[in-house]
Scaffold this motif. Structure first.
Motif, mmCIF file in Angstrom:
data_model
loop_
_atom_site.group_PDB
_atom_site.id
_atom_site.type_symbol
_atom_site.label_atom_id
_atom_site.label_comp_id
_atom_site.label_asym_id
_atom_site.label_seq_id
_atom_site.Cartn_x
_atom_site.Cartn_y
_atom_site.Cartn_z
ATOM 1 N N LYS A 43 30.847 36.667 50.029
ATOM 2 C CA LYS A 43 32.100 36.835 49.307
ATOM 3 C C LYS A 43 32.884 38.017 49.845
ATOM 4 N N THR A 44 34.142 37.746 50.171
ATOM 5 C CA THR A 44 34.989 38.852 50.598
ATOM 6 C C THR A 44 35.417 39.646 49.373
ATOM 7 N N LEU A 45 35.958 40.780 49.643
ATOM 8 C CA LEU A 45 36.403 41.637 48.553
ATOM 9 C C LEU A 45 37.523 40.966 47.752
ATOM 10 N N LEU A 46 38.456 40.346 48.523
ATOM 11 C CA LEU A 46 39.586 39.662 47.904
ATOM 12 C C LEU A 46 39.105 38.554 46.973
ATOM 13 N N HIS A 47 38.110 37.833 47.506
ATOM 14 C CA HIS A 47 37.527 36.738 46.776
ATOM 15 C C HIS A 47 36.978 37.215 45.435
ATOM 16 N N LYS A 48 36.325 38.336 45.494
ATOM 17 C CA LYS A 48 35.717 38.908 44.306
ATOM 18 C C LYS A 48 36.796 39.249 43.275
ATOM 19 N N LYS A 49 37.909 39.734 43.792
ATOM 20 C CA LYS A 49 39.030 40.089 42.926
ATOM 21 C C LYS A 49 39.542 38.858 42.174
ATOM 22 N N LEU A 70 40.129 35.964 37.134
ATOM 23 C CA LEU A 70 39.999 34.714 36.394
ATOM 24 C C LEU A 70 39.184 34.890 35.115
ATOM 25 N N LEU A 71 38.116 35.648 35.218
ATOM 26 C CA LEU A 71 37.201 35.743 34.082
ATOM 27 C C LEU A 71 37.663 36.751 33.028
ATOM 28 N N LYS A 72 38.523 37.647 33.464
ATOM 29 C CA LYS A 72 38.913 38.789 32.636
ATOM 30 C C LYS A 72 39.366 38.409 31.213
ATOM 31 N N ASP A 73 40.281 37.423 31.142
ATOM 32 C CA ASP A 73 40.929 37.154 29.860
ATOM 33 C C ASP A 73 40.255 36.088 29.006
ATOM 34 N N ILE A 86 40.230 28.837 42.889
ATOM 35 C CA ILE A 86 40.168 29.948 41.931
ATOM 36 C C ILE A 86 41.583 30.452 41.613
ATOM 37 N N GLU A 87 42.415 30.519 42.647
ATOM 38 C CA GLU A 87 43.798 30.945 42.435
ATOM 39 C C GLU A 87 44.558 29.939 41.575
ATOM 40 N N VAL A 88 44.327 28.648 41.828
ATOM 41 C CA VAL A 88 44.973 27.593 41.025
ATOM 42 C C VAL A 88 44.554 27.735 39.560
ATOM 43 N N ALA A 89 43.252 27.937 39.356
ATOM 44 C CA ALA A 89 42.752 28.077 37.987
ATOM 45 C C ALA A 89 43.375 29.300 37.313
#
Ligand code: MN
Length: 699
Positions: free
Chosen positions: A2-8, A13-16, A52-55
């Protein structure tokens, strides 16, 4: 890896999410990590960065958790070995259906689309929206792809951008998804009209700072003060007009960029509709309104239910500024469109009724519309009752009437495909031929050269093309069957009658009036020329041998050529004399001498049954009866008979009868070659001494 960006992306996504939703999303994330493992975007990122970005964008639109999970999974059917059933088992049917819908949309082949058909494709896309969440996922999928388009070759960039502008932008607009629509438009603008895009961008960049300064220092403070004095609680913001709409404005109005004044618009958001109109009054009292620049989209919403008051006024220092006034409700709907009605946060189940009331509102909102075309378009958006949109295995789109079956589909492709249709697969599964096609079905027709249309098909096909083609194919099949049957009958008759096939064919073709051999076989096979009739034509009674010779006479009916006939027994017409044919049922054409009393009777009473016929050829001997009235004297019989013999006629029967007066009657049955022979016989006999009269006997 996993890249750093990916992790972000993950964290974002999970935050909210709530705990339960977090769990579902985590499972979906694990699933796509596994399925897309080893796949990368053109940008070099792991593939999963895209779903992930779409979601995440779906989450920002306040979409329900089902849609967000579907957003994560939206590419696994297309790009990995995951199946519909896999998804259904792990994440439920709703998620699986949405993912399947998005996958189908992705398979639509837009690249050959002519622009004028674009509206059809928009309808098509909406037709998939039995669950509108498919559209949301697809739109955000497209938005993210547009944002990362720079990694693709130029040719692809142009194609995707054009398709987006033609198909997806109008859909986003129709659904009131203003944010998505404007973002897509500016991205398309950039790829499709690079030079103009740069121009507008530079212009806005230069003037924006200055404009912002103007609004902050002069316009907004003045407005805020006046609204405050009116006792209204309002939020005042300003927003840049998006580049595409500025460019469109210069084209629409034929003006230069320098003359576009509302690059920044001021927005006033209040609590109630009443306050909207109050604020409008305040604005117009503080600044001078520009005539003709006021629109009331509150009392008359746009077709996508957009509501606001728009007005343009002249602010301090004489600058034109556009002001939009709306409630918070209107604002949310303007930003999120239909998604604003996705009240999932209030507890799940209400979401569908929310959508449908929105659609109902949409329809109602345009019922007063003076534009019937628009009304229809919007009604169709909800109903789509008339058509189904289906695909060939190559991805070509066919539009068929609702209720259409694979057989309709087959005939739509080609008559031959229909005529040899042996079965059908829909989405890879065998279906019965009367299956009713659904929008989005991928239809594959199985053909077999030996397969023929079935009369049952007529009962379930709905297109007139299929109906007509099946009917004519069935007719042709029946014809083929009869011709085959006729061929068999002909062989049978030929052997029974001991006649060559060719003779039989020739005679029967003439007799029946058939145009050619095939037509005769058809008549025979279908029973329109019966076996009995053929037998009656060819079977001759054995006891009248001499008649066989007479059959060799050939007659000619005016204009009709040679005909089969019988010579009448009553008058036994002679070759060369004037004759007529009488049509008699069951016996064919009976040929009579012109002088025959029977013929006279028919001529008088049924003239329509009488045809003029001519001798064309004659062979053999023909019977004729004569009666002589003589003065009885010794040797007269001998003299008469020898006279007849000398003339070459045969006597087959002779009877004499003496009369009390001393005269006698002599009856002879003769055989002569022709009428001329008969005349000669009569003439000669009349010269014999003692012969009073010579008469032909008829009837
Ligand atoms: Mn995608």
């Amino acid at each position: 890896m996993k890249t750093l960006l990916h992790k972000k992306h993950y964290e974002k996504l999970l935050k909210d999410l709530g705990e339960e939703d977090k769990e579902r999303v985590k499972r979906a994330l694990e699933f796509i990590e596994e399925k897309h493992a080893g796949q990368y975007r053109k940008s070099g990122e792991p593939y999963t960065a895209h779903p992930i970005e779409v979601a995440h964008m779906l989450l920002e639109l306040d979409m329900d958790i089902t849609t967000i999970v579907a957003g994560l999974l939206h590419d696994v059917l297309e790009d990995t070995d995951a199946t519909y059933d896999d998804i259904k088992e792990r994440f439920g049917k709703e998620v699986a259906d949405i993912v399947e819908g998005v996958t189908k949309l992705g398979k639509i082949n837009f690249k050959d689309t002519e622009v004028h058909k674009a509206e059809n494709y928009r309808k098509l896309v909406l037709a998939f929206s039995k669950d509108l969440r498919v559209i949301f996922v697809k739109l955000l999928d497209r938005l993210h792809n547009m944002k990362t388009l720079n990694h693709l070759p130029v040719e692809k960039q142009l194609r995707i951008a054009r398709e987006t502008l033609e198909i997806y932008v109008p859909i986003a607009n129709r659904l009131g998804l203003w944010k998505i629509k404007t973002e897509l438009e500016d991205l398309c603008f950039m790829y499709l009209y690079r030079r103009e895009y740069e121009e507008v961008k530079n212009f806005v960049g230069k003037s924006r700072k200055e404009l912002e300064e103007y609004l902050k220092r002069f316009f907004i403070p003045r407005l805020r003060e006046a609204i405050g004095q009116a006792g209204i609680n309002a939020t005042i913001t300003y927003r840049p007009k998006h580049l595409f709409s500025i460019w469109q404005k210069t084209i629409r109005k034929g003006i230069r960029l320098e003359d576009v004044h509302d690059i920044l618009g001021v927005r006033v958001i209040v609590g109630t509709v009443q306050e909207c109109y109050l604020v409008l009054g305040v604005v117009h009292s503080v600044f001078t309104p520009v005539p003709g620049k006021f629109d009331d989209y509150i009392s008359l919403p746009k077709p996508n239910l957009y509501q606001s008051l728009h007005t343009t006024v002249i602010g301090p220092k004489g600058r034109m500024v556009e002001v939009q006034i709306r409630t918070w409700d209107m604002h949310e709907r303007a930003e999120k469109g239909i998604a604003a009605h996705w009240a999932y946060k209030e507890g799940g189940r209400a979401k569908d009724s929310g959508i449908y009331s929105w659609l109902r509102g949409l329809v109602e909102s345009i019922q007063g519309s003076k534009n019937p075309q628009e009304l229809m378009e919007n009604l169709k958006l909800e109903l789509f009752s008339e058509e189904v949109f289906v695909f060939t295995p190559k991805g070509d789109l066919l539009v068929l009437p609702k209720g259409a079956t694979p057989v309709d589909f087959a005939y739509h492709i080609h008559t031959e495909v229909g005529n040899h249709c042996a079965g059908a697969k829909v989405n890879g599964r065998i279906v019965p031929l009367n299956y009713k096609l659904q929008s989005g079905d991928m239809v594959e027709i199985i053909t077999s050269p030996n397969k023929r249309p079935n009369a049952e098909w007529i009962k379930f096909v709905v297109t007139s093309k299929a109906k007509n083609k099946i009917k004519s194919a069935l007719k042709e099949l029946e014809r083929e069957r009869y011709v085959e049957l006729g061929r068999e009958k002909l062989e049978l008759l030929s052997s029974k009658l001991n006649l060559s096939r060719e003779t039989l064919l020739e005679v029967l073709t003439k007799e029946s009036g058939a145009k050619n051999e095939e037509e005769l076989l058809l008549l025979l096979g279908s029973g329109r020329v019966s076996k009995e009739r053929v037998y009656s034509l060819f079977k001759k009674p054995k006891e009248h041998k001499e008649k066989e010779e007479r059959l060799e006479d050939v007659l000619n009916m005016d204009g009709l050529g040679s005909v089969l006939h019988n010579l009448a027994e009553c008058c036994t017409p002679l070759p060369g004399e004037e004759i007529f044919g009488v049509i008699s049922r069951g016996k064919g054409l009976m040929v009579h001498s012109k002088d025959c009393p029977n013929l006279q009777y028919v001529l008088k009473n049924f003239p329509e049954k009488v045809l003029r016929v001519n001798w064309t050829r004659s062979e053999g001997l023909h019977p004729v009866k004569i009666r002589l009235l003589v003065r009885d004297r010794v040797g007269i019989l001998a003299e008469v008979t020898s006279t007849i013999a000398k003339l070459g006629a045969n006597i087959t029967e002779a009877r004499t009868k003496s009369l009390p007066s001393g005269s006698a009657i002599m009856d002879f049955n003769l055989q002569v070659r022709s009428y001329a022979d008969f005349l000669k016989v009569r003439e000669t006999l009349q010269k014999v001494e003692g012969v009073e009269s010579v008469e032909r006997v008829m009837g």
